[in-house]
Design a protein around this motif. Structure first.
Motif, mmCIF file in Angstrom:
data_model
loop_
_atom_site.group_PDB
_atom_site.id
_atom_site.type_symbol
_atom_site.label_atom_id
_atom_site.label_comp_id
_atom_site.label_asym_id
_atom_site.label_seq_id
_atom_site.Cartn_x
_atom_site.Cartn_y
_atom_site.Cartn_z
ATOM 1 N N ASN A 274 0.970 -0.767 -0.213
ATOM 2 C CA ASN A 274 0.019 0.045 0.112
ATOM 3 C C ASN A 274 0.518 0.963 -0.051
ATOM 4 O O ASN A 274 0.128 2.554 0.437
ATOM 5 C CB ASN A 274 -0.515 0.168 1.577
ATOM 6 C CG ASN A 274 -0.137 0.018 2.502
ATOM 7 O OD1 ASN A 274 0.983 -0.749 2.364
ATOM 8 N ND2 ASN A 274 -0.633 0.726 3.577
ATOM 9 N N SER A 275 1.344 0.981 -0.471
ATOM 10 C CA SER A 275 2.618 2.455 -0.281
ATOM 11 C C SER A 275 4.682 2.405 -1.276
ATOM 12 O O SER A 275 4.639 1.130 -2.041
ATOM 13 C CB SER A 275 3.597 2.357 1.016
ATOM 14 O OG SER A 275 4.932 3.542 1.036
ATOM 15 N N GLN A 276 4.650 3.211 -1.806
ATOM 16 C CA GLN A 276 5.962 3.368 -2.536
ATOM 17 C C GLN A 276 6.640 4.441 -2.686
ATOM 18 O O GLN A 276 6.606 5.640 -1.523
ATOM 19 C CB GLN A 276 5.069 3.478 -4.175
ATOM 20 C CG GLN A 276 4.634 5.076 -4.634
ATOM 21 C CD GLN A 276 3.983 5.443 -5.885
ATOM 22 O OE1 GLN A 276 3.959 4.410 -6.197
ATOM 23 N NE2 GLN A 276 3.198 6.684 -5.882
ATOM 24 N N LEU A 277 8.544 3.511 -2.786
ATOM 25 C CA LEU A 277 9.372 4.658 -2.635
ATOM 26 C C LEU A 277 8.833 6.532 -2.811
ATOM 27 O O LEU A 277 8.238 6.195 -4.343
ATOM 28 C CB LEU A 277 9.949 4.648 -3.338
ATOM 29 C CG LEU A 277 11.497 5.222 -2.974
ATOM 30 C CD1 LEU A 277 11.645 4.953 -1.341
ATOM 31 C CD2 LEU A 277 12.721 4.992 -3.451
ATOM 32 N N GLU A 278 8.464 7.164 -2.480
ATOM 33 C CA GLU A 278 8.393 8.853 -1.866
ATOM 34 C C GLU A 278 9.557 9.927 -3.198
ATOM 35 O O GLU A 278 9.130 10.139 -3.940
ATOM 36 C CB GLU A 278 8.137 9.127 -1.162
ATOM 37 C CG GLU A 278 7.169 10.841 -1.670
ATOM 38 C CD GLU A 278 5.942 10.410 -2.127
ATOM 39 O OE1 GLU A 278 5.291 11.713 -2.484
ATOM 40 O OE2 GLU A 278 5.528 9.536 -2.307
ATOM 41 N N ALA A 279 10.815 9.110 -2.417
ATOM 42 C CA ALA A 279 11.877 10.532 -2.130
ATOM 43 C C ALA A 279 13.855 9.764 -2.109
ATOM 44 O O ALA A 279 13.024 9.411 -1.344
ATOM 45 C CB ALA A 279 11.912 11.835 -1.960
ATOM 46 N N ILE A 280 14.602 10.487 -2.734
ATOM 47 C CA ILE A 280 15.843 9.857 -1.774
ATOM 48 C C ILE A 280 15.973 11.519 -1.714
ATOM 49 O O ILE A 280 16.033 12.808 -2.402
ATOM 50 C CB ILE A 280 17.129 9.295 -2.728
ATOM 51 C CG1 ILE A 280 16.211 8.386 -3.241
ATOM 52 C CG2 ILE A 280 18.506 9.327 -2.301
ATOM 53 C CD1 ILE A 280 16.634 7.131 -2.175
ATOM 54 N N LEU A 281 16.147 12.549 -0.075
ATOM 55 C CA LEU A 281 16.379 13.468 0.191
ATOM 56 C C LEU A 281 18.002 13.625 0.568
ATOM 57 O O LEU A 281 18.465 12.555 1.610
ATOM 58 C CB LEU A 281 15.319 13.857 0.918
ATOM 59 C CG LEU A 281 13.684 13.582 1.071
ATOM 60 C CD1 LEU A 281 13.134 14.223 2.030
ATOM 61 C CD2 LEU A 281 13.522 14.783 -0.473
#
Length: 378
Positions: A298-305
């Motif tokens: 129910n989720s996914q990688l959003e960003a590398i910060l």
């Protein structure tokens, strides 16, 4: 009681606390020099500040897990009047938990009396010294929440059931018990589990506890279900979250009566990954490459910060490619360092769409380059 010398906290450690705690100004960073979880991190990372960052980060990850469960079960953490952290050690979790729940509503318990005293003094929580035999563990208090993280993953069969029965008996009618185990899926291939669905090995990271009483335990769900059915005469209701603690130990949730369906929890794991290369070009561009995995349906990688000296770098160039394993991605990140120096603090993290984070590194740029040993020209 002597503490790990963090009186001259590195800027990297300060930056990690600033980024990863709810209230950095009130976060208590004190670590007892006897804390086995910190000493384990120090053995792996060598440098006290780096060990402290890993130690804190694991506490933060456990907090994120506990918060998800409690918010789902109680809706609001203010509804919790009594929380018991059993086998709590020296407060790896407590220092985060007191920023979410009032210390007067938190009880901690451990077999080490000095660990209990340390937490009472540092975090103003209530303390209970534990016992080897659960029959000697006397408490009149009932608890809305009991957490036993990485406790049942060390018990032989002779005390597994009796300690589970003891903790279950301390639950309030609306309470929830959370405990973690090494699932049988983690068994090394050369080992076989017994017909009872439990394997105990007299070996652990503890430096002082009797390995015959506190070793390493692997269990299957059949064993856990049978224990719960036996101790509660069929009353207990449980759910299991595979890899629920730090994507390693399974997490069991137990209540006295049927509660909400686990499907309504929509539990999320943290992303997880590693930096593999770090390159600094002659033009001053930092090129980072590595991998990250995201296993939530129910989720996914959003960003590398990337943050430098606490400031988010807004113009980094991120590239993601599917890896060989399902849910794993290869990533590269190009950022112009501009006015940054070798002593600037860089924090690199992955964030998923549920807001859960994985901190790859918090260190100086110079130490980052030295760690990954790669420097090239344009």
């Amino acid at each position: 009681m002597s503490l790990v010398d963090l009186s001259r906290q590195s800027l990297a450690l300060q930056q990690f606390i600033q980024d990863q705690t709810l209230s950095p100004a009130t976060f208590n960073s004190a670590i007892c020099h006897q804390d086995e979880m910190y000493l384990f991190a120090l053995a792996n990372h060598g440098i006290p500040d780096r060990a402290a960052i890993r130690y804190y980060f694991n506490g933060r990850r456990i907090l994120d897990t506990v918060r998800q469960i409690l918010t789902w079960h109680f809706e609001d953490l203010s509804q919790i009047s009594s929380f018991l952290d059993f086998a709590s050690g020296y407060g790896r979790l407590t220092r985060f938990l007191v920023q979410e729940i009032s210390p007067e509503n938190i009880w901690i318990s451990d077999i080490y009396a000095e660990a209990v005293q340390f937490q009472i003094e540092q975090f103003q929580v209530r303390g209970i010294v534990s016992t080897t035999d659960p029959d000697d563990y006397f408490l009149q208090q009932q608890f809305d929440c009991i957490l036993a993280c990485s406790f049942f993953s060390h018990l032989p069969q002779s005390t597994f059931l009796s300690w589970l029965k003891k903790l279950y008996s301390l639950l309030s009618p609306q309470g929830i018990l959370m405990f973690s185990v090494h699932d049988r899926a983690l068994l090394p291939p050369h080992l076989a589990i017994s017909p009872s669905d439990l394997l105990f090995i007299p070996n652990s990271e503890s430096r002082t506890l009797d390995v015959n009483e506190y070793g390493t335990t692997y269990v299957g769900e059949t064993f856990v279900a049978n224990c719960l059915n036996t101790l509660s005469q069929g009353e207990a209701v449980y759910s299991r979250i595979p890899l629920g603690i730090c994507r390693y130990q399974d997490l069991y949730l137990v209540t006295r009566t049927p509660q909400k369906s686990l499907s309504s929890l929509q539990f999320s794991h943290h992303p997880q990954g590693k930096i593999e290369r770090c390159e600094l070009t002659e033009a001053g561009n930092l090129i980072l490459t590595g991998w990250v995995s995201e296993i939530n349906p129910n989720s996914q990688l959003e960003a590398i910060l990337v943050l430098i000296n606490g400031t988010l770098i807004p113009k980094g160039l991120l590239s993601l490619q599917p890896g060989s394993d399902e849910g794993q991605w290869s990533w590269s990140y190009h950022v112009n360092l501009e006015d940054a120096t070798q002593e600037s603090i860089i924090l690199i993290k992955a964030v998923n769409s549920q807001g859960l984070e994985w901190v790859f590194e918090t260190t100086t740029i110079g130490m980052l380059l030295e760690t990954y040993k790669t420097q090239v020209g344009d």
